[in-house]
Design an enzyme around this catalytic site. Structure first.
Site: not given
Ligand code: AMP
Length: 222
Positions: A127, A168
């Protein structure tokens, strides 16, 4: 009747992409707390300086700061006719504060985007965002490609390196997944399969929203 949409799902589920697309189609603002924080870091504001290290580690910024940011944003005129919220709430405390903020407004439509863990890890590793304005790069963009908004260059997100991705996802399971149970009992809750091509996800999202709105006891509107 305002369309107040809340997107749930782990990092990498495609919330940002779908939120952006849906908000544009309906002419309502997309409010992404991750974008707001990245802009603050980029502009080096007081909040930006306070949250940078926390974000780089993949941890959550404190509830008080986040609730303040969202309260102020949702009270602006452009959010009165509806909004798409992406990245907030991330804790049950934030969700309960949001319920307070939403008193006397149209009900929240809550859509959870479900994606298998292995697919999330794969997506998060590839990403990118604009180095200059922090906008997320379209899926499939290459490193160094130009940002459509400001002409800056796309670079991998600082919080998307392998160790931080794992952190995360852990933070998501520990602090944010309980939100699914918090909202699931509401007639306006729906979940959709996010492991499909973006167009399919967008179609499922629109259908889920229509169903949730009729479930809430009022007519479906275009
Ligand atoms: P996102 O772009 O939504 O993945 O957010 C990027 C980072 O911003 C997160 O990993 C957190 O450090 C921080 N952040 C964004 N939204 C929130 C929130 N609602 N509560 C706490 N931290 C947040």
């Amino acid at each position: 009747m305002a369309l107040n949409l809340l997107m749930l799902g782990p990092p990498g589920a495609g919330k940002g992409t779908q939120a952006e697309r849906f908000a544009r189609a309906r002419g309502i603002p997309k409010i992404s707390t991750g974008d707001i924080l990245r802009e603050a870091v980029h502009a080096n504001t007081g909040i930006g300086q306070r949250v940078k290290a926390v974000m780089d580690r993949g941890e959550l910024v404190g509830d008080d700061v986040m609730i303040g940011i969202v309260r102020e944003r949702l009270e602006r005129e452009d959010a009165m006719g509806g909004f798409v919220l992406d990245g907030f709430p991330r804790t049950v405390a934030q969700a309960s504060a949001l319920d307070g903020i939403m008193t006397r407004r149209d009900p929240l439509i809550v859509v959870d985007i479900v994606v298998p863990e292995a697919e999330l890890v794969r997506r998060l590793g590839t990403r990118m965002i604009c180095d200059d304005c922090g906008t997320g790069a379209p899926v499939g963009s290459s490193v160094g490609a130009a940002c459509l908004k400001c002409g800056g260059r796309f670079v991998p997100r600082a919080d998307d390196d392998q160790a931080v991705v794992i952190e995360r996802l852990k933070v998501y399971h520990r602090q944010s997944e309980p939100l699914v149970e918090y909202y699931r009992v509401r007639p306006t809750f729906r979940s959709i399969d996010g492991a499909q091509p973006p167009d399919r996800v967008a179609a499922d999202l629109a259908a889920a929203i229509d169903a949730a709105r009729s479930g809430a006891g009022y007519g479906v509107q275009g």
